[in-house]
Design a protein around this motif. Structure first.
Motif, short mmCIF file in Angstrom:
data_model
loop_
_atom_site.label_atom_id
_atom_site.label_comp_id
_atom_site.label_asym_id
_atom_site.label_seq_id
_atom_site.Cartn_x
_atom_site.Cartn_y
_atom_site.Cartn_z
N SER A 2 32.83 18.60 18.92
CA SER A 2 32.63 18.35 17.49
C SER A 2 31.37 17.52 17.26
O SER A 2 30.96 16.75 18.11
CB SER A 2 33.84 17.64 16.94
N GLU A 88 42.76 10.55 20.74
CA GLU A 88 41.68 11.53 20.62
C GLU A 88 41.28 11.67 19.15
O GLU A 88 42.14 11.79 18.28
CB GLU A 88 42.14 12.89 21.16
N GLU A 90 40.19 14.15 17.45
CA GLU A 90 40.66 15.39 16.81
C GLU A 90 42.02 15.20 16.16
O GLU A 90 42.37 15.90 15.23
CB GLU A 90 40.76 16.54 17.81
#
Length: 94
Positions: A2, A88, A90
Motif C-alpha cells: 500500500s 498491521e 491494513e
C-alpha cells in the motif's frame, strides 16, 4: 504494498488525510495515497493533532509516547510515525 504506510524496522510511517470537526473519530478509508481519518476534535490550538495521536496510539495498541507527528502540524495532510506496534496497518481498513 500500500502507498499510505511503510515499515522501516520497528517504525511504521503513515501518510494521513485528516478531516477535523467530524461527528465522530473514525477511519474513513483511503483518500488517494493517504488513509483518511475523521476527527471529532476541532482544528483549534492543536486539539485535532492531539486527538489524532491518541486515536493512532489506541488503534495501533501502543502508548502515546510511541506516536509522533512528523509532518503537517498545520495541514490536513500529515505524516505520523508509530514505533513498535504489532498491529498491521491494513487492519484499520477492516
Amino acid at each position: 504494498m500500500s502507498e499510505w504506510f511503510r515499515r522501516n524496522g520497528d517504525i511504521l510511517t503513515l501518510t494521513l488525510h485528516i478531516q477535523p470537526g467530524a461527528k465522530r473519530t473514525e477511519v474513513a478509508g483511503l483518500h488517494g495515497a493517504a488513509l483518511k481519518i475523521r476527527l471529532a476534535a476541532p482544528p483549534i490550538e492543536g486539539r485535532a493533532n492531539e486527538a489524532l495521536l491518541k486515536f493512532i496510539a489506541e488503534s495501533f495498541g501502543v502508548p502515546l509516547r510511541q506516536v509522533e507527528l512528523k509532518q503537517g502540524g498545520q495541514s490536513r495532510h500529515k505524516v505520523v510515525a508509530v514505533t513498535a506496534s504489532k498491529i498491521e496497518p491494513e487492519s484499520l481498513l477492516g
